[in-house]
Write an enzyme that holds these catalytic residues in place. Structure first.
Site, PDB file in Angstrom:
ATOM      1  N   GLU A 103     -64.403  -0.913  94.408  1.00  0.00           N
ATOM      2  CA  GLU A 103     -64.817  -2.249  94.815  1.00  0.00           C
ATOM      3  C   GLU A 103     -65.928  -2.820  93.937  1.00  0.00           C
ATOM      4  OE1 GLU A 103     -65.781  -2.078  98.979  1.00  0.00           O
ATOM      5  OE2 GLU A 103     -63.748  -1.496  99.533  1.00  0.00           O
ATOM      6  N   VAL A 104     -66.769  -1.965  93.384  1.00  0.00           N
ATOM      7  CA  VAL A 104     -67.863  -2.417  92.530  1.00  0.00           C
ATOM      8  C   VAL A 104     -67.574  -1.942  91.106  1.00  0.00           C
ATOM      9  CG1 VAL A 104     -70.353  -2.298  92.082  1.00  0.00           C
ATOM     10  CG2 VAL A 104     -69.509  -2.308  94.441  1.00  0.00           C
ATOM     11  N   HIS A 108     -69.499   4.835  90.088  1.00  0.00           N
ATOM     12  CA  HIS A 108     -70.304   5.397  91.163  1.00  0.00           C
ATOM     13  C   HIS A 108     -69.509   6.459  91.902  1.00  0.00           C
ATOM     14  CE1 HIS A 108     -68.092   2.043  92.984  1.00  0.00           C
ATOM     15  NE2 HIS A 108     -68.215   2.644  94.153  1.00  0.00           N
TER      16      HIS A 108
END
Length: 124
Positions: A103-104, A108
């Site tokens: 999503e980002v 991460h």
């Protein structure tokens, strides 16, 4: 996909948005997820501008790769999930690209645990 310098993690790294920091070194920042999916949910991000694991594996310097790998292990100890800290286990999740659920657009990893997590992937 090019790196978006206005993504939320870039803003956190620039200290434009606060975070609940768990761990930091020269190359990595780890902080509590603001929308936890388990009792313990921490995000671990490289400080470099990497979109995803493909980008990181091709372009990161060796010291960045080592720092991220070691940070993942260190964070599990800090939050009490590692077998070194008497934890009962945890899960690393790294989503890559739209089909992987990323999503980002900043590499991460999620570290989740503190409770039984069930199956890794549920069948549809």
């Amino acid at each position: 996909m090019s790196y978006d310098r206005n993504n939320i993690f870039a803003k956190i790294l620039r200290k434009e948005i606060p975070c609940d920091k768990i761990y930091e070194n020269d190359h990595v920042l780890a902080f509590k997820d603001i929308n936890p999916q388990a009792k313990i949910h921490v995000l671990v991000i490289p400080k470099g501008a990497y979109v995803n694991m493909d980008d990181f594996s091709q372009n990161a310097k060796n010291d960045e790769i080592v720092a991220l790998t070691r940070a993942l292990g260190e964070v599990t100890k800090i939050v009490g999930l590692s077998s070194y800290s008497e934890g009962k286990g945890y899960r690393y999740i790294g989503n890559n690209g739209p089909d992987g659920g990323q999503e980002v657009p900043h590499l991460h990893f999620h570290i989740i645990g503190g409770e039984p997590l069930g199956r890794m992937v549920s069948k549809k």
